[in-house]
Write an enzyme that holds these catalytic residues in place. Structure first.
Site, PDB file in Angstrom:
ATOM      1  N   LYS A 203       0.847  -1.185   0.000  1.00 43.77           N
ATOM      2  CA  LYS A 203       0.000   0.000   0.000  1.00 43.77           C
ATOM      3  C   LYS A 203       0.883   1.236   0.000  1.00 43.77           C
ATOM      4  CE  LYS A 203      -3.744   2.348   2.367  1.00 43.77           C
ATOM      5  NZ  LYS A 203      -4.740   2.318   3.422  1.00 43.77           N
ATOM      6  N   ARG A 213     -10.741  10.651   1.541  1.00 40.14           N
ATOM      7  CA  ARG A 213     -10.698  11.397   2.804  1.00 40.14           C
ATOM      8  C   ARG A 213     -12.031  12.111   3.021  1.00 40.14           C
ATOM      9  NH1 ARG A 213      -4.704  11.614   3.232  1.00 40.14           N
ATOM     10  NH2 ARG A 213      -4.368   9.389   2.903  1.00 40.14           N
ATOM     11  N   ARG A 224       0.657  10.085   5.633  1.00 44.89           N
ATOM     12  CA  ARG A 224       0.881   8.757   6.219  1.00 44.89           C
ATOM     13  C   ARG A 224       2.235   8.185   5.780  1.00 44.89           C
ATOM     14  NH1 ARG A 224      -4.245   8.240   7.931  1.00 44.89           N
ATOM     15  NH2 ARG A 224      -6.029   8.347   6.521  1.00 44.89           N
ATOM     16  N   GLU A 240       7.340  -6.539   1.828  1.00 48.63           N
ATOM     17  CA  GLU A 240       6.051  -6.435   2.530  1.00 48.63           C
ATOM     18  C   GLU A 240       5.198  -7.686   2.266  1.00 48.63           C
ATOM     19  OE1 GLU A 240       4.761  -4.421   4.621  1.00 48.63           O
ATOM     20  OE2 GLU A 240       5.822  -2.508   4.484  1.00 48.63           O
ATOM     21  N   LYS A 255      -2.343  -1.633  -3.766  1.00 50.71           N
ATOM     22  CA  LYS A 255      -3.159  -0.432  -3.730  1.00 50.71           C
ATOM     23  C   LYS A 255      -2.284   0.799  -3.755  1.00 50.71           C
ATOM     24  CE  LYS A 255      -6.374   1.731  -0.589  1.00 50.71           C
ATOM     25  NZ  LYS A 255      -7.060   1.637   0.658  1.00 50.71           N
ATOM     26  N   SER A 281     -10.196   5.752  -4.856  1.00 49.93           N
ATOM     27  CA  SER A 281     -11.077   6.902  -5.059  1.00 49.93           C
ATOM     28  C   SER A 281     -10.578   7.879  -6.122  1.00 49.93           C
ATOM     29  CB  SER A 281     -11.277   7.627  -3.732  1.00 49.93           C
ATOM     30  OG  SER A 281     -10.030   8.012  -3.174  1.00 49.93           O
ATOM     31  N   TYR A 320     -15.271   1.112  -7.209  1.00 45.96           N
ATOM     32  CA  TYR A 320     -16.551   1.747  -6.876  1.00 45.96           C
ATOM     33  C   TYR A 320     -17.581   1.547  -7.993  1.00 45.96           C
ATOM     34  CZ  TYR A 320     -13.718   3.622  -3.155  1.00 45.96           C
ATOM     35  OH  TYR A 320     -12.881   3.707  -2.064  1.00 45.96           O
TER      36      TYR A 320
HETATM   37  C1  PBG Z   1      -7.361   3.347   5.293  1.00 44.75           C
HETATM   38  C2  PBG Z   1      -7.815   3.281   3.869  1.00 44.75           C
HETATM   39  C3  PBG Z   1      -7.681   4.277   2.902  1.00 44.75           C
HETATM   40  C4  PBG Z   1      -8.284   3.779   1.740  1.00 44.75           C
HETATM   41  C5  PBG Z   1      -8.776   2.522   2.048  1.00 44.75           C
HETATM   42  N1  PBG Z   1      -8.451   2.222   3.354  1.00 44.75           N
HETATM   43  C6  PBG Z   1      -7.162   5.642   2.980  1.00 44.75           C
HETATM   44  C7  PBG Z   1      -5.748   5.897   3.289  1.00 44.75           C
HETATM   45  O1  PBG Z   1      -4.940   4.985   3.438  1.00 44.75           O
HETATM   46  O2  PBG Z   1      -5.417   7.071   3.403  1.00 44.75           O
HETATM   47  C8  PBG Z   1      -8.365   4.513   0.449  1.00 44.75           C
HETATM   48  C9  PBG Z   1      -9.370   4.006  -0.527  1.00 44.75           C
HETATM   49  C10 PBG Z   1      -9.625   4.918  -1.653  1.00 44.75           C
HETATM   50  O3  PBG Z   1      -8.956   5.967  -1.816  1.00 44.75           O
HETATM   51  O4  PBG Z   1     -10.542   4.613  -2.438  1.00 44.75           O
HETATM   52  N2  PBG Z   1      -8.414   2.950   6.153  1.00 44.75           N
END
Ligand code: PBG
Length: 337
Positions: A203, A213, A224, A240, A255, A281, A320
């Site tokens: 990730k 967000r 992060r 990882e 991801k 997203s 989505y």
């Molecule tokens: C963390 C999480 C995130 C997403 C899924 N799980 C956000 C992040 O790591 O900042 C992002 C999913 C997306 O952008 O569609 N709980």
């Protein structure tokens, strides 16, 4: 072209002559069963709330979430990944609402299981960021750093309450070291040996999470980068991955998807567990925005983006568009090309 004899001797275009021919030789197919729908459920609202940066996606009420789950089943989608959005006043430093059996995610898990039983693989995001008032994926030390090992204790509790509430699969997304092992132990010790772990093994710290967000009403300031991976790195992903597999991951995820297809291909080549990718997203928002302006063909761009992710090696794709695309695929025939 007699001057050149049989030039060109090889004509790849022959296999592209008709829709039926192209369909027959296609190496990659999208099937509704490849698709998993991420869905947001918000506490304390009596109508779904639109997410402006993700046109067409809503924060569901429990009621509309149930309907979305049923719709996904009818379309042939294979799974749903749930994210809880608690009331603001329920957020605190430790993300207590994430381990409350009556917290929004747990309530939603029970509702969806009641609605669809085992017809859909019901998954839960296992992370604290939706529940903390500082918006980080873990608990903080006194000087404001994310405390890895203290966070693991919280994740162990989350795993148990999510499994108790009916999750078939938990999806740890916080990128703490050791999270998969701790969660596996917690599940096994609480009688949830059959609950699987879909590890967000790889990730990246991505700008494309932006619209998410808003979707979860995130309280995060800052970033992060001390726990999510640096986009510049590829080899780290294999490390990882190896750790998560050794700790007991049943399935692994990469991801975001689109900007990381090279990583996805490497991961898919190197593991023998099912591989998922999350079309996040920002990937969704970009296509919707360009289509809305009339700059690209929405349906074609969506299908191409998903085909690319499949081709790179993802068996499962969180998107989505899962239900809508599954509906298209159900009705797809050769005449539509
Ligand atoms: C963390 C999480 C995130 C997403 C899924 N799980 C956000 C992040 O790591 O900042 C992002 C999913 C997306 O952008 O569609 N709980």
């Amino acid at each position: 072209m007699t001057a050149y004899g049989n030039f060109p001797g090889s004509r790849p275009r022959r296999l592209r002559t008709t829709p039926a021919m192209r369909r027959m030789v296609a190496e990659t197919r999208l099937d509704p069963a490849n698709l998993i729908l991420p869905a947001f459920v918000r506490e304390g609202v009596d109508a779904p709330v639109a997410i402006s940066a993700m046109p067409g996606v809503h924060q569901h009420t429990l009621d509309t979430l149930r309907k979305a789950a049923v719709e996904a089943v009818s379309a042939g989608v294979s799974g749903i990944m749930l994210f809880g959005v608690p009331e603001d006043e329920k957020k605190d430093a430790r993300g207590t609402a994430g381990t409350d059996p009556d917290g929004i995610l747990q309530v939603a898990l029970r509702a969806v299981r009641e609605e669809v039983g085992d017809d859909l693989v019901v998954m839960s995001d296992l992370c604290l960021d939706e529940y903390t008032d500082h918006g980080h994926c873990g608990v903080l030390t006194a000087d404001g750093r994310v405390d890895n090992d203290a966070t693991l204790e919280r994740y162990a509790e989350m795993a148990q309450v999510q499994a108790d509430a009916g999750a078939h699969v938990v999806g740890p997304s916080g990128m703490m070291d050791g999270q998969v092992g701790v969660i596996r132990d917690a599940l096994d010790q609480t009688g949830h040996e059959d609950v699987s772990i879909l590890a967000y093994a790889v990730k990246y710290s991505s700008a494309f999470y932006g619209p998410f967000r808003e979707a979860v009403g995130s309280s995060l300031t800052g970033d992060r980068k001390t726990y999510q991976q640096d986009p510049a790195n590829a080899r780290e992903s294999l490390r990882e991955l190896a750790l998560d597999l050794a700790e007991g991951a049943d399935m692994v995820m990469v991801k975001p998807a689109g900007p990381y297809l090279d990583i996805l291909a490497k991961v898919a080549e190197s593991v023998d567990v099912p591989v998922a990718a999350y079309q996040i997203s920002g990937e969704y928002a970009m296509i919707e925005a360009a289509a809305e302006k009339g700059w690209i063909d929405r349906e074609k761009a969506i299908l191409e983006s998903l085909t690319g992710i499949r081709r790179a090696g993802a068996q499962m794709i969180l998107t989505y568009w899962a239900t809508e695309v599954a509906q298209w695929l159900g009705g797809r025939d050769v005449r539509r090309g």
